[in-house]
Scaffold this active site. Sequence first.
Site, mmCIF file in Angstrom:
data_model
loop_
_atom_site.group_PDB
_atom_site.id
_atom_site.type_symbol
_atom_site.label_atom_id
_atom_site.label_comp_id
_atom_site.label_asym_id
_atom_site.label_seq_id
_atom_site.Cartn_x
_atom_site.Cartn_y
_atom_site.Cartn_z
ATOM 1 N N GLU A 89 0.827 -1.199 0.000
ATOM 2 C CA GLU A 89 0.000 0.000 0.000
ATOM 3 C C GLU A 89 0.862 1.249 0.000
ATOM 4 O O GLU A 89 1.991 1.238 0.449
ATOM 5 C CB GLU A 89 -0.831 0.060 1.284
ATOM 6 C CG GLU A 89 -1.463 -1.234 1.640
ATOM 7 C CD GLU A 89 -1.994 -1.239 3.070
ATOM 8 O OE1 GLU A 89 -2.393 -2.311 3.509
ATOM 9 O OE2 GLU A 89 -2.004 -0.187 3.733
ATOM 10 N N CYS A 330 -1.109 1.205 8.602
ATOM 11 C CA CYS A 330 -0.088 0.357 8.025
ATOM 12 C C CYS A 330 -0.553 -1.088 7.816
ATOM 13 O O CYS A 330 -0.792 -1.812 8.769
ATOM 14 C CB CYS A 330 1.070 0.448 9.017
ATOM 15 S SG CYS A 330 2.448 -0.589 8.737
HETATM 16 N N1 SAH Z 1 8.574 -0.262 10.446
HETATM 17 C C1 SAH Z 1 8.746 1.128 10.622
HETATM 18 C C2 SAH Z 1 7.976 1.967 9.621
HETATM 19 C C3 SAH Z 1 6.608 1.497 9.245
HETATM 20 S S1 SAH Z 1 5.388 1.583 10.514
HETATM 21 C C4 SAH Z 1 8.418 1.529 12.040
HETATM 22 O O1 SAH Z 1 7.866 0.715 12.778
HETATM 23 O O2 SAH Z 1 8.761 2.644 12.412
HETATM 24 C C5 SAH Z 1 5.123 3.336 10.632
HETATM 25 C C6 SAH Z 1 4.515 3.779 11.917
HETATM 26 O O3 SAH Z 1 3.151 3.362 12.016
HETATM 27 C C7 SAH Z 1 5.222 3.215 13.145
HETATM 28 O O4 SAH Z 1 5.443 4.206 14.109
HETATM 29 C C8 SAH Z 1 4.229 2.192 13.615
HETATM 30 O O5 SAH Z 1 4.425 1.889 14.952
HETATM 31 C C9 SAH Z 1 2.918 2.852 13.307
HETATM 32 N N2 SAH Z 1 1.747 1.980 13.304
HETATM 33 C C10 SAH Z 1 1.668 0.676 13.026
HETATM 34 N N3 SAH Z 1 0.399 0.226 13.134
HETATM 35 C C11 SAH Z 1 -0.355 1.299 13.500
HETATM 36 C C12 SAH Z 1 -1.741 1.479 13.781
HETATM 37 N N4 SAH Z 1 -2.607 0.494 13.682
HETATM 38 N N5 SAH Z 1 -2.149 2.732 14.152
HETATM 39 C C13 SAH Z 1 -1.277 3.755 14.224
HETATM 40 N N6 SAH Z 1 0.044 3.639 13.960
HETATM 41 C C14 SAH Z 1 0.500 2.421 13.604
HETATM 42 FE FE1 SF4 Z 2 7.126 -3.665 11.285
HETATM 43 FE FE2 SF4 Z 2 6.662 -2.918 13.786
HETATM 44 FE FE3 SF4 Z 2 6.901 -1.075 11.852
HETATM 45 FE FE4 SF4 Z 2 4.759 -2.708 11.950
HETATM 46 S S1 SF4 Z 2 5.334 -1.143 13.442
HETATM 47 S S2 SF4 Z 2 5.925 -2.166 10.156
HETATM 48 S S3 SF4 Z 2 5.692 -4.624 12.702
HETATM 49 S S4 SF4 Z 2 8.471 -2.486 12.607
#
Ligand code: SAH
Ligand code: SF4
Length: 340
Positions: A89, A330
């Site tokens: 996405e 995400c």
């Molecule tokens: N893997 C990297 C980047 C992708 S996730 C990371 O974890 O930083 C990007 C951001 O979205 C991260 O801060 C993650 O914790 C957050 N995130 C994941 N699932 C989420 C959700 N359901 N609601 C809000 N933020 C979320």
């Molecule tokens: Fe991966 Fe954690 Fe980032 Fe989700 S929040 S994309 S599991 S590193």
Amino acid sequence: MKNIYGYTLEKLEAYFESIGEKKFKAVQVFEWLYKKRVKSFDEMANIKKETIEKMKNDFLMESPVITTKKVGKDVCKYLFTLEDNEHVEAVLMFHDYGNSLCVSTQVGCNMGCKFCESGRRRKVRDLKVEEMVLQLLRIEEDLNKRITHVVLMGIGEPFDNYENVIDFIDILNTGKGIDLGARHITISTSGILPKIRMFMETKKQVNLAISLHAPTNDIRNKIMPINQAYPLEELIPTLKEYIKKTNRRLTFEYILLDGINDTEECAMKLACLIKGMNAYVNLIPYNETSHIEFKKSKSENIQKFYDLLKEKNIQVTIRREFGSEVDAACGQLRSKYEEA
Ligand code: SAH
Ligand code: SF4
């Protein structure tokens, strides 16, 4: 065969030298790809026929395909189908300061954060450089709008796909390429320490965001398994070094999860943990996902958490909520699509 959109300018220059051509050809090709946005080698009018034929033999130009598009108020969400039928996405958000694109870096993610839809699904594979570049090109084309900011916050852990991500940033950043300023690019990581160290040595002016989400090892271990490998007592000093070396302000992302990390005690511990750092905290209202038991914090608790950090002189913002109506968290759209 490799895809032409996977080449940095430097790598394309090396290619032309290897076939006995002038390096400068690479600049011309980059202009066709990224300034004029042609979709075939035949359109590259100032390149001689013979070279075009050679390139057609040596490179692919295929692109991921937009499979679904969901339009919300300030947000547009895309699901792409890749050549092996996997899906990722990308989300475009319209801000007053510009259009910010959230790109995916992997199909799924191996970091296994408990609250995250991508973590639940695990990693299938890394995205190739061209698959990141083409998310941006296809969306600009679809909307006929320029993307002014890129955040690597879609599906995947960017630092678990380090080399490809660095090449992607290079193509975004180079004046001959997409020409996006480094300060308009943000990498978000769950905290893979060796890669943070490598990244700081590159001295790039790219913004770094750390998914912190908890002020103690106890809590962080429970929701982010990566903390067991790189606990806070190692993470925080490395980040202090990063700030010192790069002279850049750091962002801490902190999702507020009801009853887990949103108490007053957590706010006080967080303030203590990051006190004195050139950093700010971005509080993220949790986007509830269908499969996971975590709940979004109550709005009065979000406000309280914010106020407590302010009182402690921590720079803090609450992230505006984008696109919950289009499954913008995400990995959500991918899951819904694939599990339907
Ligand atoms: N893997 C990297 C980047 C992708 S996730 C990371 O974890 O930083 C990007 C951001 O979205 C991260 O801060 C993650 O914790 C957050 N995130 C994941 N699932 C989420 C959700 N359901 N609601 C809000 N933020 C979320
Ligand atoms: Fe991966 Fe954690 Fe980032 Fe989700 S929040 S994309 S599991 S590193």
